[in-house]
Design a protein around this motif. Structure first.
Motif, PDB file in Angstrom:
ATOM      1  N   VAL A 143       0.778  -1.229   0.000  1.00 33.48           N
ATOM      2  CA  VAL A 143       0.000   0.000   0.000  1.00 33.48           C
ATOM      3  C   VAL A 143       0.809   1.278   0.000  1.00 33.48           C
ATOM      4  CG1 VAL A 143      -1.947  -1.086   1.164  1.00 33.48           C
ATOM      5  CG2 VAL A 143      -0.143  -0.069   2.539  1.00 33.48           C
ATOM      6  N   ALA A 144       2.100   1.228   0.355  1.00 35.44           N
ATOM      7  CA  ALA A 144       2.828   2.478   0.559  1.00 35.44           C
ATOM      8  C   ALA A 144       3.253   3.141  -0.740  1.00 35.44           C
ATOM      9  CB  ALA A 144       4.063   2.230   1.438  1.00 35.44           C
ATOM     10  N   ASP A 145       3.548   2.365  -1.747  1.00 33.46           N
ATOM     11  CA  ASP A 145       4.101   2.948  -2.963  1.00 33.46           C
ATOM     12  C   ASP A 145       3.126   2.811  -4.107  1.00 33.46           C
ATOM     13  OD1 ASP A 145       6.293   2.262  -5.502  1.00 33.46           O
ATOM     14  OD2 ASP A 145       6.402   4.124  -4.389  1.00 33.46           O
ATOM     15  N   ASN A 146       2.964   3.892  -4.868  1.00 28.65           N
ATOM     16  CA  ASN A 146       2.102   3.863  -6.031  1.00 28.65           C
ATOM     17  C   ASN A 146       2.919   4.198  -7.264  1.00 28.65           C
ATOM     18  OD1 ASN A 146       0.251   5.587  -8.009  1.00 28.65           O
ATOM     19  ND2 ASN A 146      -0.969   4.005  -7.052  1.00 28.65           N
ATOM     20  N   VAL A 147       2.937   3.299  -8.230  1.00 24.37           N
ATOM     21  CA  VAL A 147       3.786   3.452  -9.398  1.00 24.37           C
ATOM     22  C   VAL A 147       3.374   4.667 -10.219  1.00 24.37           C
ATOM     23  CG1 VAL A 147       4.630   2.331 -11.485  1.00 24.37           C
ATOM     24  CG2 VAL A 147       4.128   0.963  -9.463  1.00 24.37           C
ATOM     25  N   ALA A 148       2.065   4.780 -10.495  1.00 22.84           N
ATOM     26  CA  ALA A 148       1.593   5.884 -11.334  1.00 22.84           C
ATOM     27  C   ALA A 148       1.883   7.225 -10.688  1.00 22.84           C
ATOM     28  CB  ALA A 148       0.091   5.727 -11.591  1.00 22.84           C
ATOM     29  N   LYS A 149       1.660   7.325  -9.396  1.00 23.26           N
ATOM     30  CA  LYS A 149       1.885   8.587  -8.691  1.00 23.26           C
ATOM     31  C   LYS A 149       3.346   8.986  -8.752  1.00 23.26           C
ATOM     32  CE  LYS A 149       0.824  10.862  -4.298  1.00 23.26           C
ATOM     33  NZ  LYS A 149       0.237  10.669  -2.954  1.00 23.26           N
ATOM     34  N   ALA A 150       4.243   8.023  -8.550  1.00 23.06           N
ATOM     35  CA  ALA A 150       5.675   8.312  -8.562  1.00 23.06           C
ATOM     36  C   ALA A 150       6.135   8.765  -9.941  1.00 23.06           C
ATOM     37  CB  ALA A 150       6.459   7.074  -8.123  1.00 23.06           C
ATOM     38  N   ILE A 151       5.656   8.086 -10.981  1.00 23.79           N
ATOM     39  CA  ILE A 151       6.110   8.430 -12.324  1.00 23.79           C
ATOM     40  C   ILE A 151       5.452   9.715 -12.811  1.00 23.79           C
ATOM     41  CG2 ILE A 151       6.122   7.646 -14.729  1.00 23.79           C
ATOM     42  CD1 ILE A 151       6.585   4.854 -13.726  1.00 23.79           C
ATOM     43  N   CYS A 152       4.212   9.969 -12.432  1.00 21.95           N
ATOM     44  CA  CYS A 152       3.563  11.237 -12.791  1.00 21.95           C
ATOM     45  C   CYS A 152       4.317  12.412 -12.173  1.00 21.95           C
ATOM     46  CB  CYS A 152       2.109  11.240 -12.334  1.00 21.95           C
ATOM     47  SG  CYS A 152       1.017  10.259 -13.383  1.00 21.95           S
ATOM     48  N   PHE A 153       4.801  12.225 -10.964  1.00 22.51           N
ATOM     49  CA  PHE A 153       5.612  13.271 -10.341  1.00 22.51           C
ATOM     50  C   PHE A 153       6.882  13.498 -11.150  1.00 22.51           C
ATOM     51  CE2 PHE A 153       9.107  14.504  -7.515  1.00 22.51           C
ATOM     52  CZ  PHE A 153       8.593  15.677  -6.993  1.00 22.51           C
ATOM     53  N   ASN A 154       7.479  12.403 -11.624  1.00 22.48           N
ATOM     54  CA  ASN A 154       8.684  12.511 -12.450  1.00 22.48           C
ATOM     55  C   ASN A 154       8.391  13.258 -13.750  1.00 22.48           C
ATOM     56  OD1 ASN A 154      11.504  11.693 -13.155  1.00 22.48           O
ATOM     57  ND2 ASN A 154      10.459  10.559 -14.761  1.00 22.48           N
ATOM     58  N   LEU A 155       7.213  12.994 -14.327  1.00 22.00           N
ATOM     59  CA  LEU A 155       6.815  13.692 -15.545  1.00 22.00           C
ATOM     60  C   LEU A 155       6.689  15.194 -15.302  1.00 22.00           C
ATOM     61  CD1 LEU A 155       4.124  11.399 -17.221  1.00 22.00           C
ATOM     62  CD2 LEU A 155       6.263  12.168 -18.224  1.00 22.00           C
ATOM     63  N   ASN A 156       6.005  15.554 -14.226  1.00 24.58           N
ATOM     64  CA  ASN A 156       5.785  16.973 -13.931  1.00 24.58           C
ATOM     65  C   ASN A 156       7.084  17.706 -13.647  1.00 24.58           C
ATOM     66  OD1 ASN A 156       2.977  16.973 -14.211  1.00 24.58           O
ATOM     67  ND2 ASN A 156       2.707  16.115 -12.180  1.00 24.58           N
ATOM     68  N   SER A 157       7.993  17.029 -12.941  1.00 20.60           N
ATOM     69  CA  SER A 157       9.220  17.699 -12.523  1.00 20.60           C
ATOM     70  C   SER A 157      10.282  17.752 -13.616  1.00 20.60           C
ATOM     71  CB  SER A 157       9.800  16.996 -11.288  1.00 20.60           C
ATOM     72  OG  SER A 157      10.129  15.656 -11.595  1.00 20.60           O
ATOM     73  N   LYS A 158      10.252  16.813 -14.566  1.00 22.09           N
ATOM     74  CA  LYS A 158      11.311  16.747 -15.577  1.00 22.09           C
ATOM     75  C   LYS A 158      10.796  17.018 -16.990  1.00 22.09           C
ATOM     76  CE  LYS A 158      14.324  13.611 -13.006  1.00 22.09           C
ATOM     77  NZ  LYS A 158      15.057  12.318 -13.027  1.00 22.09           N
ATOM     78  N   LEU A 159       9.840  16.197 -17.415  1.00 19.37           N
ATOM     79  CA  LEU A 159       9.415  16.280 -18.809  1.00 19.37           C
ATOM     80  C   LEU A 159       8.754  17.608 -19.129  1.00 19.37           C
ATOM     81  CD1 LEU A 159       9.514  14.588 -21.319  1.00 19.37           C
ATOM     82  CD2 LEU A 159       7.312  13.608 -20.743  1.00 19.37           C
ATOM     83  N   PHE A 160       7.847  18.090 -18.271  1.00 13.78           N
ATOM     84  CA  PHE A 160       7.141  19.327 -18.562  1.00 13.78           C
ATOM     85  C   PHE A 160       8.033  20.557 -18.401  1.00 13.78           C
ATOM     86  CE2 PHE A 160       3.121  16.942 -17.145  1.00 13.78           C
ATOM     87  CZ  PHE A 160       2.996  16.397 -18.414  1.00 13.78           C
ATOM     88  N   SER A 161       9.102  20.426 -17.634  1.00 14.27           N
ATOM     89  CA  SER A 161      10.017  21.560 -17.493  1.00 14.27           C
ATOM     90  C   SER A 161      10.780  21.827 -18.785  1.00 14.27           C
ATOM     91  CB  SER A 161      11.004  21.297 -16.347  1.00 14.27           C
ATOM     92  OG  SER A 161      11.826  20.183 -16.641  1.00 14.27           O
ATOM     93  N   VAL A 162      10.830  20.829 -19.663  1.00 14.33           N
ATOM     94  CA  VAL A 162      11.503  21.000 -20.946  1.00 14.33           C
ATOM     95  C   VAL A 162      10.716  21.973 -21.831  1.00 14.33           C
ATOM     96  CG1 VAL A 162      12.195  19.815 -23.071  1.00 14.33           C
ATOM     97  CG2 VAL A 162      12.553  18.730 -20.853  1.00 14.33           C
ATOM     98  N   ILE A 163       9.407  21.883 -21.785  1.00 14.67           N
ATOM     99  CA  ILE A 163       8.536  22.743 -22.584  1.00 14.67           C
ATOM    100  C   ILE A 163       7.672  23.567 -21.631  1.00 14.67           C
ATOM    101  CG2 ILE A 163       6.887  22.867 -24.472  1.00 14.67           C
ATOM    102  CD1 ILE A 163       9.452  21.492 -25.278  1.00 14.67           C
ATOM    103  N   PRO A 164       8.075  24.792 -21.275  1.00 14.88           N
ATOM    104  CA  PRO A 164       7.277  25.602 -20.343  1.00 14.88           C
ATOM    105  C   PRO A 164       5.908  25.942 -20.922  1.00 14.88           C
ATOM    106  CG  PRO A 164       9.004  26.919 -21.353  1.00 14.88           C
ATOM    107  CD  PRO A 164       9.281  25.506 -21.735  1.00 14.88           C
ATOM    108  N   GLN A 165       4.911  25.991 -20.054  1.00 19.13           N
ATOM    109  CA  GLN A 165       3.545  26.286 -20.462  1.00 19.13           C
ATOM    110  C   GLN A 165       3.246  27.774 -20.300  1.00 19.13           C
ATOM    111  OE1 GLN A 165       1.119  24.085 -21.778  1.00 19.13           O
ATOM    112  NE2 GLN A 165       2.905  22.730 -21.983  1.00 19.13           N
ATOM    113  N   LEU A 166       2.440  28.307 -21.207  1.00 16.38           N
ATOM    114  CA  LEU A 166       2.118  29.730 -21.204  1.00 16.38           C
ATOM    115  C   LEU A 166       1.435  30.159 -19.908  1.00 16.38           C
ATOM    116  CD1 LEU A 166       1.917  32.447 -22.670  1.00 16.38           C
ATOM    117  CD2 LEU A 166      -0.249  31.654 -23.683  1.00 16.38           C
ATOM    118  N   GLN A 167       0.599  29.297 -19.358  1.00 18.76           N
ATOM    119  CA  GLN A 167      -0.159  29.665 -18.165  1.00 18.76           C
ATOM    120  C   GLN A 167       0.740  30.013 -16.981  1.00 18.76           C
ATOM    121  OE1 GLN A 167      -2.362  26.009 -17.833  1.00 18.76           O
ATOM    122  NE2 GLN A 167      -0.919  25.107 -16.389  1.00 18.76           N
ATOM    123  N   ASP A 168       1.976  29.531 -17.004  1.00 20.99           N
ATOM    124  CA  ASP A 168       2.904  29.835 -15.919  1.00 20.99           C
ATOM    125  C   ASP A 168       3.568  31.202 -16.086  1.00 20.99           C
ATOM    126  OD1 ASP A 168       2.441  27.348 -14.724  1.00 20.99           O
ATOM    127  OD2 ASP A 168       3.934  26.378 -16.002  1.00 20.99           O
TER     128      ASP A 168
END
Length: 454
Positions: A328-353
């Motif tokens: 119950v302690a670790d969730n694969v999707a949650k961990a990888i989604c965090f990785n996506l937000n912190s790394k992948l999306f930082s490559v392409i900044p969004q206008l809303q920011d």
């Protein structure tokens, strides 16, 4: 039976090779339960009898014979414990209790041991059975609370109870081991994809602007899709079920194709990377499905265990492993989604920011106030012209203090690099306002020189 069949079929049909072997072996655990039920019945402990023996603590004080069941962790293994409590002072007035004690005594050859005030070890010899029912001997312990107490405890160490939980926890370790391997594979794949996209969408060259805007659109739609985790406060940032995540992933793919942001040629590198991105999400979806199915299998098998034995293993088990990473302690999707937000999306900044909070457009020529909030120069000039001194966001008295020194040059250069189209459009709009609207020029003092900022 239906669940076990569907569980195995789903793993074999939808999971990669080798995953079904690492999953919870539902059918094998059912056989353990069957052997344990036989073991209990050989001692006269049917499900109905156990249900009668197990009661609340208040009732225990008023009864001649009761039973308690508990689970404890020893390393990664969950160990069960069955204790029979006998109050000899009340035994003579309870026909059921006397019969139960007699039956246990006959099965275990300990008829005289109940009256011994000191602790001792005894052996319970199982009568009947065959080779499929394991050992012929089960070891138990009789303890008295005090030397002069009439209440004595008998702990039953039953072979197939231990076998069930040892097998269950071992299989949970296998599940966690597979999940750890897949986490590492997916993290590595996403990092490699991040590197490739950052190169192809780099704004260093104008010829890459199409890729830059292509991936900005893709990532914006991806965040809007909320595939694995809900970002809405009303949902409490809850995880998506695998079925719902599948629908959200399909919606995302449909929206990308409708947006026509990808090149016309499917052989273009943007198409290649997009297909890789979708495939990684599908693999992540398989992991969430695998995790969800195994959680359900554990819940179902413990429910069957309790139904067949009348013991209370299910709530006890989840309470014991609550802080353990096996289930119950670790969730694969949650961990990888965090990785996506912190790394992948930082490559392409969004206008809303990088939008101005006043005009909801890009904060071209960003002015950073003393309170650290950023607005576009055009909107700030309007505020100063109207003698508004309070920051629109935090109400700090910083607007009239701003001058040319408050322009964030580093942020301006960043915006020019990553948002060239938006900057060009904002310039056009500002020029239209200059010629069609009232004058918005304001004299702002910078050091000792007077300057006009438009």
């Amino acid at each position: 039976m239906k669940f076990g069949h569907n569980f195995q079929r789903a793993l074999e049909n939808e999971m990669p090779p080798g995953w079904s072997e690492a999953a919870i072996q539902y059918k094998a655990l059912k056989k353990c339960i069957k052997r344990f039920v036989y073991e209990l019945s050989s001692l006269g402990l049917s499900a109905e009898t156990i249900r009668r023996l197990i009661s609340s603590s208040d009732e225990n004080q008023q009864r001649a014979i009761t039973m308690t069941y508990s689970l404890a962790k020893e390393g990664h293994v969950v160990v069960p414990k069955i204790v029979v409590n006998v109050n000899f002072e009340k035994l003579k007035d309870d026909e059921f209790a006397a019969s139960m004690v007699k039956q246990l005594s006959a099965s275990s050859n300990i008829a005289n041991s109940f009256h011994t005030p000191t602790s001792r070890t005894f052996h319970i010899n199982e009568k009947g059975g065959n080779d499929n029912h394991c050992s012929n001997i089960k070891v138990g312990q009789i303890n008295t609370y005090t030397d002069d107490s009439e209440v004595q405890q008998m702990e039953l160490l039953l072979n197939f109870d231990h076998e069930f939980f040892e097998k269950l926890t071992t299989e949970l370790q296998n599940v966690e081991h597979l999940q750890q391997q897949q986490r590492e594979i997916l993290h590595s794949a996403f990092e490699n994809l991040t590197h490739d996209i950052s190169l192809t969408a780099s704004p260093v060259s104008k010829k890459h602007y199409n890729s830059l805007y292509c991936w900005r659109t893709i990532f914006r739609l991806y965040m809007d899709a909320d595939i694995f985790m809900s970002s809405k406060e009303a949902d409490g940032n809850r995880e998506r079920s695998p079925e719902l995540a599948q629908r959200h992933l399909s919606w995302f793919d449909q929206q990308v194709r409708k947006a026509h942001c990808l090149p016309s040629s499917t052989k273009h590198h943007d198409w290649v990377f997009y297909n890789q991105f979708v495939e990684l999400n599908r693999n992540l979806l398989k992991m969430t499905f695998f995790q969800s199915m195994n959680k359900l299998a554990v819940t179902k098998i413990l429910k069957k265990f309790d139904k067949r034995t009348s013991l209370t293993a299910q709530p006890l088990f989840f309470k014991v492993i609550d802080s353990d990473p096996l289930l119950v302690a670790d969730n694969v999707a949650k961990a990888i989604c965090f990785n996506l937000n912190s790394k992948l999306f930082s490559v392409i900044p969004q206008l809303q920011d990088f939008e101005c909070a006043i005009c909801s457009n890009i904060a071209y020529k960003p002015v950073r106030l003393g309170c650290s909030h950023v607005f576009c120069l055009h909107c700030l000039i309007i505020l100063q012209r109207q003698k508004v001194n309070l920051c629109p966001l935090c109400r700090a008295e910083e607007v009239l203090k701003a001058d040319s020194r408050n322009i964030d040059q580093a942020l301006l250069n960043f915006m020019k690099t990553f948002f060239p189209r938006e900057i060009k459009q904002k310039r056009v709009e500002n020029e239209e306002d200059l010629f069609t609207g009232p004058s918005t020029s304001v004299r702002v003092i910078s050091d000792k020189n007077a300057c006009i900022i438009m």
